[in-house]
Design a protein around this motif. Structure first.
Motif, PDB file in Angstrom:
ATOM      1  N   THR A  23      52.543  65.112  32.814  1.00 24.63           N
ATOM      2  CA  THR A  23      53.868  64.598  33.164  1.00 24.63           C
ATOM      3  C   THR A  23      54.837  64.779  31.998  1.00 24.63           C
ATOM      4  O   THR A  23      56.001  65.124  32.183  1.00 24.63           O
ATOM      5  CB  THR A  23      53.771  63.107  33.556  1.00 24.63           C
ATOM      6  OG1 THR A  23      52.806  62.971  34.603  1.00 24.63           O
ATOM      7  CG2 THR A  23      55.094  62.573  34.039  1.00 24.63           C
ATOM      8  N   TYR A  24      54.353  64.556  30.787  1.00 21.65           N
ATOM      9  CA  TYR A  24      55.186  64.755  29.596  1.00 21.65           C
ATOM     10  C   TYR A  24      55.588  66.222  29.466  1.00 21.65           C
ATOM     11  O   TYR A  24      56.729  66.538  29.166  1.00 21.65           O
ATOM     12  CB  TYR A  24      54.439  64.275  28.352  1.00 21.65           C
ATOM     13  CG  TYR A  24      55.249  64.363  27.089  1.00 21.65           C
ATOM     14  CD1 TYR A  24      56.151  63.360  26.762  1.00 21.65           C
ATOM     15  CD2 TYR A  24      55.117  65.441  26.219  1.00 21.65           C
ATOM     16  CE1 TYR A  24      56.905  63.425  25.610  1.00 21.65           C
ATOM     17  CE2 TYR A  24      55.864  65.518  25.063  1.00 21.65           C
ATOM     18  CZ  TYR A  24      56.760  64.504  24.762  1.00 21.65           C
ATOM     19  OH  TYR A  24      57.518  64.578  23.614  1.00 21.65           O
ATOM     20  N   GLN A  25      54.631  67.128  29.688  1.00 18.99           N
ATOM     21  CA  GLN A  25      54.914  68.562  29.588  1.00 18.99           C
ATOM     22  C   GLN A  25      55.876  69.022  30.686  1.00 18.99           C
ATOM     23  O   GLN A  25      56.625  69.967  30.489  1.00 18.99           O
ATOM     24  CB  GLN A  25      53.615  69.375  29.681  1.00 18.99           C
ATOM     25  CG  GLN A  25      52.706  69.221  28.484  1.00 18.99           C
ATOM     26  CD  GLN A  25      53.321  69.820  27.228  1.00 18.99           C
ATOM     27  OE1 GLN A  25      54.024  70.806  27.274  1.00 18.99           O
ATOM     28  NE2 GLN A  25      53.046  69.184  26.096  1.00 18.99           N
ATOM     29  N   ASP A  26      55.847  68.351  31.841  1.00 22.51           N
ATOM     30  CA  ASP A  26      56.775  68.700  32.921  1.00 22.51           C
ATOM     31  C   ASP A  26      58.191  68.249  32.617  1.00 22.51           C
ATOM     32  O   ASP A  26      59.127  68.648  33.294  1.00 22.51           O
ATOM     33  CB  ASP A  26      56.313  68.072  34.247  1.00 22.51           C
ATOM     34  CG  ASP A  26      55.106  68.783  34.822  1.00 22.51           C
ATOM     35  OD1 ASP A  26      54.845  69.935  34.423  1.00 22.51           O
ATOM     36  OD2 ASP A  26      54.433  68.193  35.695  1.00 22.51           O
ATOM     37  N   GLY A  27      58.343  67.412  31.615  1.00 21.27           N
ATOM     38  CA  GLY A  27      59.675  67.006  31.186  1.00 21.27           C
ATOM     39  C   GLY A  27      60.169  65.724  31.831  1.00 21.27           C
ATOM     40  O   GLY A  27      61.371  65.579  32.056  1.00 21.27           O
ATOM     41  N   SER A  28      59.291  64.802  32.105  1.00 17.76           N
ATOM     42  CA  SER A  28      59.691  63.528  32.697  1.00 17.76           C
ATOM     43  C   SER A  28      60.494  62.712  31.688  1.00 17.76           C
ATOM     44  O   SER A  28      59.989  62.327  30.624  1.00 17.76           O
ATOM     45  CB  SER A  28      58.458  62.742  33.146  1.00 17.76           C
ATOM     46  OG  SER A  28      58.843  61.452  33.563  1.00 17.76           O
ATOM     47  N   ILE A  29      61.733  62.438  32.011  1.00 21.55           N
ATOM     48  CA  ILE A  29      62.607  61.680  31.112  1.00 21.55           C
ATOM     49  C   ILE A  29      62.125  60.241  30.994  1.00 21.55           C
ATOM     50  O   ILE A  29      62.157  59.653  29.907  1.00 21.55           O
ATOM     51  CB  ILE A  29      64.063  61.748  31.606  1.00 21.55           C
ATOM     52  CG1 ILE A  29      64.555  63.198  31.531  1.00 21.55           C
ATOM     53  CG2 ILE A  29      64.979  60.843  30.808  1.00 21.55           C
ATOM     54  CD1 ILE A  29      65.897  63.421  32.178  1.00 21.55           C
ATOM     55  N   GLN A  30      61.669  59.658  32.089  1.00 24.03           N
ATOM     56  CA  GLN A  30      61.199  58.274  32.073  1.00 24.03           C
ATOM     57  C   GLN A  30      59.996  58.117  31.150  1.00 24.03           C
ATOM     58  O   GLN A  30      59.922  57.151  30.378  1.00 24.03           O
ATOM     59  CB  GLN A  30      60.830  57.820  33.481  1.00 24.03           C
ATOM     60  CG  GLN A  30      62.011  57.740  34.410  1.00 24.03           C
ATOM     61  CD  GLN A  30      61.590  57.448  35.837  1.00 24.03           C
ATOM     62  OE1 GLN A  30      60.431  57.624  36.190  1.00 24.03           O
ATOM     63  NE2 GLN A  30      62.539  57.000  36.640  1.00 24.03           N
ATOM     64  N   LEU A  31      59.062  59.062  31.213  1.00 23.44           N
ATOM     65  CA  LEU A  31      57.881  58.981  30.348  1.00 23.44           C
ATOM     66  C   LEU A  31      58.262  59.179  28.889  1.00 23.44           C
ATOM     67  O   LEU A  31      57.738  58.493  28.001  1.00 23.44           O
ATOM     68  CB  LEU A  31      56.828  60.008  30.772  1.00 23.44           C
ATOM     69  CG  LEU A  31      55.534  59.989  29.980  1.00 23.44           C
ATOM     70  CD1 LEU A  31      54.820  58.650  30.164  1.00 23.44           C
ATOM     71  CD2 LEU A  31      54.631  61.120  30.416  1.00 23.44           C
ATOM     72  N   LYS A  32      59.202  60.083  28.610  1.00 23.17           N
ATOM     73  CA  LYS A  32      59.633  60.301  27.229  1.00 23.17           C
ATOM     74  C   LYS A  32      60.297  59.047  26.666  1.00 23.17           C
ATOM     75  O   LYS A  32      60.088  58.691  25.510  1.00 23.17           O
ATOM     76  CB  LYS A  32      60.565  61.497  27.154  1.00 23.17           C
ATOM     77  CG  LYS A  32      59.842  62.811  27.349  1.00 23.17           C
ATOM     78  CD  LYS A  32      60.764  63.990  27.221  1.00 23.17           C
ATOM     79  CE  LYS A  32      59.974  65.269  27.426  1.00 23.17           C
ATOM     80  NZ  LYS A  32      60.757  66.465  27.193  1.00 23.17           N
ATOM     81  N   ARG A  33      61.100  58.370  27.503  1.00 27.02           N
ATOM     82  CA  ARG A  33      61.726  57.127  27.043  1.00 27.02           C
ATOM     83  C   ARG A  33      60.680  56.050  26.802  1.00 27.02           C
ATOM     84  O   ARG A  33      60.761  55.298  25.828  1.00 27.02           O
ATOM     85  CB  ARG A  33      62.736  56.643  28.084  1.00 27.02           C
ATOM     86  CG  ARG A  33      63.985  57.452  28.123  1.00 27.02           C
ATOM     87  CD  ARG A  33      64.946  56.910  29.144  1.00 27.02           C
ATOM     88  NE  ARG A  33      66.101  57.798  29.281  1.00 27.02           N
ATOM     89  CZ  ARG A  33      66.911  57.808  30.316  1.00 27.02           C
ATOM     90  NH1 ARG A  33      66.712  56.971  31.312  1.00 27.02           N
ATOM     91  NH2 ARG A  33      67.907  58.644  30.358  1.00 27.02           N
ATOM     92  N   LEU A  34      59.687  55.956  27.677  1.00 31.84           N
ATOM     93  CA  LEU A  34      58.628  54.961  27.527  1.00 31.84           C
ATOM     94  C   LEU A  34      57.834  55.207  26.249  1.00 31.84           C
ATOM     95  O   LEU A  34      57.573  54.272  25.469  1.00 31.84           O
ATOM     96  CB  LEU A  34      57.699  54.978  28.740  1.00 31.84           C
ATOM     97  CG  LEU A  34      56.498  54.045  28.693  1.00 31.84           C
ATOM     98  CD1 LEU A  34      56.947  52.584  28.743  1.00 31.84           C
ATOM     99  CD2 LEU A  34      55.547  54.361  29.815  1.00 31.84           C
TER     100      LEU A  34
END
Length: 119
Positions: free
Chosen positions: A99-110
């Protein structure tokens, strides 16, 4: 008064019989033709497909989580609790990395919020 019978020609009678039998044969051929294609019977598979789609639309999450629970129970029975637990942890980590590699903004913020506490 004598009534003379009108002779019936054999050819006209035969042609009527032939025309009647060919018309009956054509009707019988269309009625007796076997239905081999699925498209000839739209009610069978189409109604089953429609019922499956409706069930998945109404109860999709229940079916998915039911299958997940069944898979976890099967793994616990086959390989034990702790190996199943470890496998689940690694699978969750793999989903997070993907999910991080796919570029999820929510996960990056978390992750930024969690890592901010460790600085």
């Amino acid at each position: 008064m004598s009534a003379k019978a009108k002779p019936v020609s054999a050819t006209s009678e035969a042609s009527k019989t032939t025309a009647t039998s060919s018309a009956t044969a054509q009707q019988g051929a269309t009625q007796a033709a076997p239905q081999t294609a699925v498209q000839d019977e739209p009610g069978t598979l189409a109604s089953l497909r429609h019922a499956i789609i409706l069930t998945l639309e109404k109860h999709g999450h229940a079916i998915a989580y039911g299958l997940l629970g069944f898979l976890i129970a099967l793994l616990i029975l086959l390989i034990g609790f702790w190996p199943t637990f470890l496998l689940s942890i690694f699978a969750a980590i793999g989903v997070l990395i993907g999910t991080y590699q796919d570029g999820s903004i929510q996960l990056k913020r978390l992750l930024a919020r969690i890592l901010r506490n460790f600085r």
